[in-house]
Design a protein around this motif. Structure first.
Motif, PDB file in Angstrom:
ATOM      1  N   MET A   1      33.700  37.418  37.080  1.00  0.00           N
ATOM      2  CA  MET A   1      33.920  38.818  37.443  1.00  0.00           C
ATOM      3  C   MET A   1      34.211  38.911  38.931  1.00  0.00           C
ATOM      4  SD  MET A   1      31.429  42.124  36.882  1.00  0.00           S
ATOM      5  CE  MET A   1      31.506  41.921  35.102  1.00  0.00           C
ATOM      6  N   ALA A   2      35.272  39.645  39.270  1.00  0.00           N
ATOM      7  CA  ALA A   2      35.663  39.778  40.673  1.00  0.00           C
ATOM      8  C   ALA A   2      34.583  40.513  41.466  1.00  0.00           C
ATOM      9  CB  ALA A   2      36.982  40.528  40.771  1.00  0.00           C
ATOM     10  N   THR A   3      34.444  40.161  42.742  1.00  0.00           N
ATOM     11  CA  THR A   3      33.432  40.746  43.611  1.00  0.00           C
ATOM     12  C   THR A   3      34.092  41.453  44.790  1.00  0.00           C
ATOM     13  OG1 THR A   3      33.248  38.785  45.007  1.00  0.00           O
ATOM     14  CG2 THR A   3      31.879  38.845  43.011  1.00  0.00           C
ATOM     15  N   MET A   4      33.274  42.172  45.552  1.00  0.00           N
ATOM     16  CA  MET A   4      33.783  42.821  46.757  1.00  0.00           C
ATOM     17  C   MET A   4      34.303  41.803  47.748  1.00  0.00           C
ATOM     18  SD  MET A   4      31.071  45.944  47.402  1.00  0.00           S
ATOM     19  CE  MET A   4      31.680  46.199  49.070  1.00  0.00           C
TER      20      MET A   4
ATOM     21  N   ARG B   1      38.946  39.347  50.719  1.00  0.00           N
ATOM     22  CA  ARG B   1      39.870  38.230  50.984  1.00  0.00           C
ATOM     23  C   ARG B   1      41.295  38.585  50.569  1.00  0.00           C
ATOM     24  NH1 ARG B   1      35.361  35.008  49.470  1.00  0.00           N
ATOM     25  NH2 ARG B   1      35.968  35.124  47.267  1.00  0.00           N
ATOM     26  N   ALA B   2      41.432  39.230  49.417  1.00  0.00           N
ATOM     27  CA  ALA B   2      42.773  39.567  48.926  1.00  0.00           C
ATOM     28  C   ALA B   2      43.459  40.597  49.803  1.00  0.00           C
ATOM     29  CB  ALA B   2      42.687  40.075  47.483  1.00  0.00           C
TER      30      ALA B   2
ATOM     31  N   GLN C   1      44.912  44.179  41.786  1.00  0.00           N
ATOM     32  CA  GLN C   1      45.498  42.850  41.602  1.00  0.00           C
ATOM     33  C   GLN C   1      44.492  41.874  40.988  1.00  0.00           C
ATOM     34  OE1 GLN C   1      46.897  41.104  45.240  1.00  0.00           O
ATOM     35  NE2 GLN C   1      47.106  39.065  44.363  1.00  0.00           N
ATOM     36  N   ILE C   2      43.257  41.909  41.464  1.00  0.00           N
ATOM     37  CA  ILE C   2      42.273  40.927  40.993  1.00  0.00           C
ATOM     38  C   ILE C   2      41.364  41.491  39.902  1.00  0.00           C
ATOM     39  CG2 ILE C   2      42.284  39.787  43.245  1.00  0.00           C
ATOM     40  CD1 ILE C   2      39.574  41.005  43.805  1.00  0.00           C
TER      41      ILE C   2
ATOM     42  N   ASN D   1      30.922  48.901  40.342  1.00  0.00           N
ATOM     43  CA  ASN D   1      29.790  49.290  39.496  1.00  0.00           C
ATOM     44  C   ASN D   1      29.137  50.505  40.125  1.00  0.00           C
ATOM     45  OD1 ASN D   1      27.366  49.587  38.119  1.00  0.00           O
ATOM     46  ND2 ASN D   1      27.169  47.375  37.757  1.00  0.00           N
ATOM     47  N   MET D   2      29.605  51.693  39.703  1.00  0.00           N
ATOM     48  CA  MET D   2      29.140  52.922  40.330  1.00  0.00           C
ATOM     49  C   MET D   2      27.655  53.152  40.114  1.00  0.00           C
ATOM     50  SD  MET D   2      31.949  53.791  41.675  1.00  0.00           S
ATOM     51  CE  MET D   2      31.511  55.388  42.330  1.00  0.00           C
ATOM     52  N   LEU D   3      27.153  52.821  38.913  1.00  0.00           N
ATOM     53  CA  LEU D   3      25.732  53.032  38.642  1.00  0.00           C
ATOM     54  C   LEU D   3      24.880  52.152  39.537  1.00  0.00           C
ATOM     55  CD1 LEU D   3      23.477  54.294  37.012  1.00  0.00           C
ATOM     56  CD2 LEU D   3      23.803  52.526  35.268  1.00  0.00           C
TER      57      LEU D   3
END
Length: 333
Positions: A1-4, A9-10, A42-43, A48-50
Protein backbone atom coordinates in the motif's frame (compact mmCIF):
# COMPACT_ATOMS: atom_id res chain seq x y z
CA UNK A 1 0.00 0.00 0.00
CA UNK A 2 1.36 3.40 -1.01
CA UNK A 3 2.39 5.74 1.82
CA UNK A 4 2.79 9.48 2.27
CA UNK A 5 6.54 8.98 1.94
CA UNK A 6 5.95 7.47 -1.51
CA UNK A 7 3.86 10.49 -2.47
CA UNK A 8 6.60 12.87 -1.28
CA UNK A 9 9.23 11.07 -3.39
CA UNK A 10 6.99 10.96 -6.46
CA UNK A 11 6.14 14.65 -6.18
CA UNK A 12 9.70 15.63 -5.23
CA UNK A 13 8.53 17.49 -2.14
CA UNK A 14 9.01 17.06 1.58
CA UNK A 15 6.82 14.80 3.70
CA UNK A 16 5.61 17.85 5.63
CA UNK A 17 4.45 19.48 2.39
CA UNK A 18 2.36 16.41 1.55
CA UNK A 19 0.89 16.59 5.06
CA UNK A 20 0.01 20.28 4.63
CA UNK A 21 -1.70 19.56 1.31
CA UNK A 22 -3.71 16.71 2.79
CA UNK A 23 -4.64 18.45 6.02
CA UNK A 24 -4.92 22.05 4.85
CA UNK A 25 -2.72 23.13 7.74
CA UNK A 26 -0.64 25.60 5.74
CA UNK A 27 -1.04 27.45 2.48
CA UNK A 28 0.71 25.60 -0.34
CA UNK A 29 1.22 26.95 -3.85
CA UNK A 30 -1.29 25.72 -6.46
CA UNK A 31 1.60 24.25 -8.48
CA UNK A 32 2.77 22.15 -5.51
CA UNK A 33 -0.79 21.08 -4.67
CA UNK A 34 -1.22 19.93 -8.27
CA UNK A 35 2.06 17.99 -8.13
CA UNK A 36 1.09 16.24 -4.89
CA UNK A 37 -2.38 15.36 -6.21
CA UNK A 38 -0.87 14.02 -9.45
CA UNK A 39 1.62 11.91 -7.46
CA UNK A 40 -1.18 10.46 -5.30
CA UNK A 41 -3.14 9.52 -8.40
CA UNK A 42 -0.08 8.07 -10.12
CA UNK A 43 0.91 5.74 -7.29
CA UNK A 44 -2.61 5.05 -6.04
CA UNK A 45 -2.31 6.63 -2.61
CA UNK A 46 -5.61 6.91 -0.72
CA UNK A 47 -5.53 9.01 2.49
CA UNK A 48 -6.95 7.22 5.52
CA UNK A 49 -9.26 9.98 6.70
CA UNK A 50 -10.53 8.06 9.73
CA UNK A 51 -7.02 7.31 10.96
CA UNK A 52 -6.00 10.93 10.48
CA UNK A 53 -9.03 12.15 12.43
CA UNK A 54 -8.36 9.74 15.29
CA UNK A 55 -4.62 10.42 15.38
CA UNK A 56 -4.95 14.17 15.39
CA UNK A 57 -7.49 16.93 15.48
CA UNK A 58 -8.19 17.18 11.75
CA UNK A 59 -11.02 15.46 9.92
CA UNK A 60 -10.14 16.94 6.55
CA UNK A 61 -13.74 18.14 6.29
CA UNK A 62 -15.26 21.61 6.41
CA UNK A 63 -18.91 22.41 6.97
CA UNK A 64 -20.89 24.81 4.81
CA UNK A 65 -24.09 26.32 6.20
CA UNK A 66 -25.87 28.34 3.51
CA UNK A 67 -29.43 28.71 2.25
CA UNK A 68 -28.87 27.37 -1.25
CA UNK A 69 -31.97 25.43 -2.32
CA UNK A 70 -34.14 28.52 -2.82
CA UNK A 71 -31.44 30.92 -4.03
CA UNK A 72 -29.48 30.29 -7.22
CA UNK A 73 -26.82 32.77 -6.15
CA UNK A 74 -25.99 30.71 -3.08
CA UNK A 75 -26.09 27.49 -5.11
CA UNK A 76 -23.33 28.94 -7.27
CA UNK A 77 -21.45 30.01 -4.15
CA UNK A 78 -21.60 26.48 -2.72
CA UNK A 79 -20.27 25.08 -6.01
CA UNK A 80 -17.38 27.54 -5.86
CA UNK A 81 -16.61 26.53 -2.27
CA UNK A 82 -16.73 22.85 -3.19
CA UNK A 83 -14.34 23.40 -6.10
CA UNK A 84 -11.92 25.20 -3.76
CA UNK A 85 -12.18 22.36 -1.22
CA UNK A 86 -11.37 19.83 -3.94
CA UNK A 87 -8.26 21.79 -4.93
CA UNK A 88 -7.10 21.66 -1.30
CA UNK A 89 -7.90 17.97 -0.85
CA UNK A 90 -10.73 18.70 1.58
CA UNK A 91 -14.21 17.24 1.84
CA UNK A 92 -17.21 19.56 2.10
CA UNK A 93 -20.21 18.75 4.27
CA UNK A 94 -23.14 20.95 3.24
CA UNK A 95 -26.38 21.69 5.07
CA UNK A 96 -29.10 24.20 4.09
CA UNK A 97 -30.10 26.80 6.68
CA UNK A 98 -33.22 27.95 4.77
CA UNK A 99 -32.31 31.42 6.04
CA UNK A 100 -34.12 30.52 9.26
CA UNK A 101 -32.28 31.44 12.50
CA UNK A 102 -33.43 28.33 14.41
CA UNK A 103 -32.59 25.99 11.53
CA UNK A 104 -29.27 27.78 11.09
CA UNK A 105 -28.30 27.13 14.72
CA UNK A 106 -29.29 23.46 14.45
CA UNK A 107 -27.26 23.08 11.26
CA UNK A 108 -24.14 24.59 12.81
CA UNK A 109 -24.51 22.50 15.95
CA UNK A 110 -24.89 19.39 13.81
CA UNK A 111 -21.78 20.21 11.78
CA UNK A 112 -19.86 20.82 15.01
CA UNK A 113 -20.94 17.43 16.37
CA UNK A 114 -19.59 15.83 13.19
CA UNK A 115 -16.19 17.28 14.03
CA UNK A 116 -15.69 19.39 10.93
CA UNK A 117 -12.45 21.37 11.03
CA UNK A 118 -14.25 24.65 10.39
CA UNK A 119 -17.44 26.18 9.04
CA UNK A 120 -18.28 28.57 6.21
CA UNK A 121 -21.52 30.37 7.02
CA UNK A 122 -23.80 32.82 5.20
CA UNK A 123 -25.51 34.15 8.34
CA UNK A 124 -29.23 34.79 8.52
CA UNK A 125 -30.72 38.01 9.79
CA UNK A 126 -30.98 36.70 13.37
CA UNK A 127 -31.08 39.80 15.58
CA UNK A 128 -30.07 37.65 18.57
CA UNK A 129 -26.90 36.37 16.84
CA UNK A 130 -27.41 32.90 18.33
CA UNK A 131 -25.38 31.05 15.72
CA UNK A 132 -22.52 33.55 15.80
CA UNK A 133 -22.46 33.36 19.60
CA UNK A 134 -22.36 29.55 19.39
CA UNK A 135 -19.40 29.65 16.99
CA UNK A 136 -17.57 32.08 19.28
CA UNK A 137 -18.24 30.27 22.55
CA UNK A 138 -17.16 26.93 21.09
CA UNK A 139 -14.09 28.44 19.40
CA UNK A 140 -15.03 26.97 16.02
CA UNK A 141 -12.88 28.14 13.10
CA UNK A 142 -15.35 30.04 10.95
CA UNK A 143 -15.63 32.30 7.92
CA UNK A 144 -18.69 34.38 7.10
CA UNK A 145 -19.45 34.63 3.40
CA UNK A 146 -21.50 37.26 1.52
CA UNK A 147 -23.21 38.72 4.59
CA UNK A 148 -20.91 40.67 6.86
CA UNK A 149 -21.02 41.17 10.61
CA UNK A 150 -19.56 43.59 13.12
CA UNK A 151 -18.53 40.59 15.22
CA UNK A 152 -14.86 39.51 15.02
CA UNK A 153 -15.05 36.77 12.38
CA UNK A 154 -13.05 36.22 9.21
CA UNK A 155 -15.33 37.40 6.42
CA UNK A 156 -15.45 37.65 2.66
CA UNK A 157 -18.09 39.45 0.61
CA UNK A 158 -18.47 41.99 -2.14
CA UNK A 159 -18.40 45.76 -2.00
CA UNK A 160 -22.12 46.57 -2.07
CA UNK A 161 -22.46 50.32 -1.57
CA UNK A 162 -20.39 51.63 -4.48
CA UNK A 163 -21.49 48.72 -6.67
CA UNK A 164 -25.18 49.53 -6.16
CA UNK A 165 -24.47 53.23 -6.64
CA UNK A 166 -22.83 52.37 -9.97
CA UNK A 167 -25.81 50.26 -11.04
CA UNK A 168 -28.35 52.96 -10.13
CA UNK A 169 -26.05 55.65 -11.50
CA UNK A 170 -26.03 53.93 -14.89
CA UNK A 171 -29.80 54.37 -15.09
CA UNK A 172 -29.44 58.03 -14.11
CA UNK A 173 -26.47 59.16 -16.17
CA UNK A 174 -26.89 57.01 -19.29
CA UNK A 175 -30.67 56.82 -19.53
CA UNK A 176 -31.77 59.97 -17.72
CA UNK A 177 -34.02 58.31 -15.14
CA UNK A 178 -34.93 60.46 -12.14
CA UNK A 179 -37.66 58.34 -10.59
CA UNK A 180 -36.12 54.97 -9.76
CA UNK A 181 -37.74 52.34 -7.59
CA UNK A 182 -35.59 50.09 -5.44
CA UNK A 183 -36.68 46.66 -4.18
CA UNK A 184 -34.59 45.76 -1.13
CA UNK A 185 -33.78 42.39 0.39
CA UNK A 186 -34.72 40.83 3.70
CA UNK A 187 -34.32 43.09 6.75
CA UNK A 188 -31.46 42.44 9.12
CA UNK A 189 -28.96 41.45 6.43
CA UNK A 190 -25.83 43.52 5.82
CA UNK A 191 -26.29 43.14 2.07
CA UNK A 192 -29.77 44.68 2.30
CA UNK A 193 -28.60 47.67 4.32
CA UNK A 194 -25.54 48.29 2.16
CA UNK A 195 -27.42 48.11 -1.13
CA UNK A 196 -30.03 50.54 0.17
CA UNK A 197 -27.14 52.84 1.13
CA UNK A 198 -25.77 52.50 -2.41
CA UNK A 199 -29.15 53.35 -3.92
CA UNK A 200 -29.46 56.47 -1.79
CA UNK A 201 -25.84 57.43 -2.54
CA UNK A 202 -26.51 57.37 -6.29
CA UNK A 203 -29.55 59.60 -5.83
CA UNK A 204 -27.57 62.00 -3.67
CA UNK A 205 -24.78 62.25 -6.25
CA UNK A 206 -27.35 63.13 -8.90
CA UNK A 207 -29.12 65.65 -6.66
CA UNK A 208 -32.30 63.56 -6.69
CA UNK A 209 -34.40 63.84 -3.55
CA UNK A 210 -34.97 60.45 -1.92
CA UNK A 211 -38.64 59.43 -2.01
CA UNK A 212 -39.45 56.76 0.63
CA UNK A 213 -42.39 55.56 -1.47
CA UNK A 214 -39.92 54.30 -4.09
CA UNK A 215 -38.10 52.06 -1.60
CA UNK A 216 -39.92 48.76 -1.07
CA UNK A 217 -39.01 45.50 0.64
CA UNK A 218 -38.91 42.41 -1.55
CA UNK A 219 -37.77 40.27 1.41
CA UNK A 220 -35.24 38.51 -0.87
CA UNK A 221 -37.89 36.27 -2.46
CA UNK A 222 -40.03 35.96 -5.58
CA UNK A 223 -43.46 36.47 -4.10
CA UNK A 224 -42.73 39.52 -2.00
CA UNK A 225 -40.68 41.20 -4.74
CA UNK A 226 -43.63 40.74 -7.10
CA UNK A 227 -45.91 42.40 -4.55
CA UNK A 228 -43.38 45.21 -4.07
CA UNK A 229 -43.33 45.79 -7.84
CA UNK A 230 -47.11 46.03 -7.93
CA UNK A 231 -46.95 48.57 -5.09
CA UNK A 232 -44.53 50.68 -7.13
CA UNK A 233 -46.72 50.47 -10.22
CA UNK A 234 -49.75 51.57 -8.19
CA UNK A 235 -48.14 54.85 -7.13
CA UNK A 236 -49.74 58.03 -8.53
CA UNK A 237 -46.43 58.66 -10.27
CA UNK A 238 -44.88 55.27 -10.92
CA UNK A 239 -41.12 54.83 -11.37
CA UNK A 240 -39.58 54.85 -14.82
CA UNK A 241 -36.93 52.36 -13.72
CA UNK A 242 -36.66 49.64 -11.06
CA UNK A 243 -33.58 48.11 -9.45
CA UNK A 244 -33.92 44.79 -7.62
CA UNK A 245 -31.55 43.93 -4.78
CA UNK A 246 -30.86 40.28 -5.68
CA UNK A 247 -31.46 37.70 -8.40
CA UNK A 248 -34.67 36.22 -7.00
CA UNK A 249 -36.20 39.67 -6.64
CA UNK A 250 -35.17 40.56 -10.20
CA UNK A 251 -37.11 37.56 -11.48
CA UNK A 252 -40.08 38.38 -9.24
CA UNK A 253 -40.05 41.93 -10.55
CA UNK A 254 -39.95 40.71 -14.16
CA UNK A 255 -42.95 38.47 -13.58
CA UNK A 256 -44.95 41.31 -12.01
CA UNK A 257 -44.09 43.67 -14.87
CA UNK A 258 -45.09 41.06 -17.44
CA UNK A 259 -48.37 40.35 -15.67
CA UNK A 260 -49.12 44.10 -15.66
CA UNK A 261 -48.33 44.24 -19.42
CA UNK A 262 -45.44 46.62 -18.75
CA UNK A 263 -42.79 46.37 -21.47
CA UNK A 264 -39.13 46.31 -20.42
CA UNK A 265 -37.29 48.56 -21.13
CA UNK A 266 -39.80 50.53 -23.25
CA UNK A 267 -42.16 51.31 -20.37
CA UNK A 268 -39.94 50.64 -17.35
CA UNK A 269 -36.19 50.00 -17.29
CA UNK A 270 -34.96 47.14 -15.09
CA UNK A 271 -31.62 46.26 -13.49
CA UNK A 272 -30.65 43.90 -10.70
CA UNK A 273 -27.92 42.77 -8.33
CA UNK A 274 -26.50 39.27 -9.04
CA UNK A 275 -25.89 37.65 -12.39
CA UNK A 276 -27.03 34.12 -13.17
CA UNK A 277 -26.67 31.64 -16.02
CA UNK A 278 -29.82 32.55 -17.92
CA UNK A 279 -29.76 36.34 -17.38
CA UNK A 280 -28.25 36.71 -20.84
CA UNK A 281 -31.04 34.60 -22.37
CA UNK A 282 -34.08 36.47 -21.06
CA UNK A 283 -35.89 38.82 -23.34
CA UNK A 284 -34.88 41.47 -22.65
CA UNK A 285 -31.39 40.44 -21.56
CA UNK A 286 -30.82 41.55 -17.98
CA UNK A 287 -28.47 44.32 -16.92
CA UNK A 288 -26.97 43.24 -13.61
CA UNK A 289 -24.16 43.72 -11.12
CA UNK A 290 -22.31 40.39 -11.20
CA UNK A 291 -20.51 39.01 -8.16
CA UNK A 292 -17.19 37.09 -8.54
CA UNK A 293 -18.52 33.81 -7.13
CA UNK A 294 -15.51 31.60 -7.89
CA UNK A 295 -13.17 34.07 -6.23
CA UNK A 296 -15.59 34.45 -3.33
CA UNK A 297 -15.70 30.69 -2.70
CA UNK A 298 -11.95 30.24 -3.09
CA UNK A 299 -11.16 33.08 -0.72
CA UNK A 300 -13.60 31.77 1.90
CA UNK A 301 -11.86 28.39 1.88
CA UNK A 302 -8.39 29.98 1.94
CA UNK A 303 -9.36 32.11 4.94
CA UNK A 304 -10.79 29.10 6.75
CA UNK A 305 -7.70 26.96 6.13
CA UNK A 306 -5.53 29.79 7.41
CA UNK A 307 -7.77 30.24 10.47
CA UNK A 308 -7.58 26.52 11.27
CA UNK A 309 -3.78 26.64 11.04
CA UNK A 310 -3.46 29.96 12.91
CA UNK A 311 -6.34 30.21 15.39
CA UNK A 312 -4.85 33.19 17.21
CA UNK A 313 -4.28 35.53 14.29
CA UNK A 314 -6.18 38.79 13.78
CA UNK A 315 -9.37 38.55 11.75
CA UNK A 316 -9.32 39.18 8.02
CA UNK A 317 -12.18 40.92 6.21
CA UNK A 318 -12.06 40.83 2.41
CA UNK A 319 -14.25 42.82 0.03
CA UNK A 320 -14.31 41.84 -3.65
CA UNK A 321 -15.42 44.08 -6.50
CA UNK A 322 -18.46 43.03 -8.55
CA UNK A 323 -18.76 43.86 -12.26
CA UNK A 324 -21.50 45.80 -14.05
CA UNK A 325 -22.78 43.75 -16.99
CA UNK A 326 -24.76 46.03 -19.27
CA UNK A 327 -27.33 44.31 -21.45
CA UNK A 328 -30.61 45.73 -22.73
CA UNK A 329 -33.18 45.55 -19.90
CA UNK A 330 -31.92 48.98 -18.81
CA UNK A 331 -32.48 50.45 -22.26
CA UNK A 332 -29.02 49.91 -23.77
CA UNK A 333 -28.94 48.32 -27.19
Amino acid sequence: MATMEDVARAADVSLSTVSHVLNGTRKVSPKTVAAVNAAMQQIGYVPNMLARALAGSSSGTIGVAISAFTNHYFSETVRAIEAACTRHGLMMLFSDTHDDPEQELKVVQNLHQRRVDGIVLAPSGDTHHRTLDYLTSNKIASVLVDRMSAQPFDQVGVENIEATAELVGHLITVHGHRRIGFIAGAPGLSTTDERIDGYRLALQRANIVFDPALLRSGDSNLERSGAATRELLALPQRPTAIVAGNNLMTIGTMHALRDAHIAVPQDVSLAGFDDFDWADYFSPRLTVMAQPLEELGAMAVDLLIDRIANPGRARHVQRLSPTLRVRNSCGCL
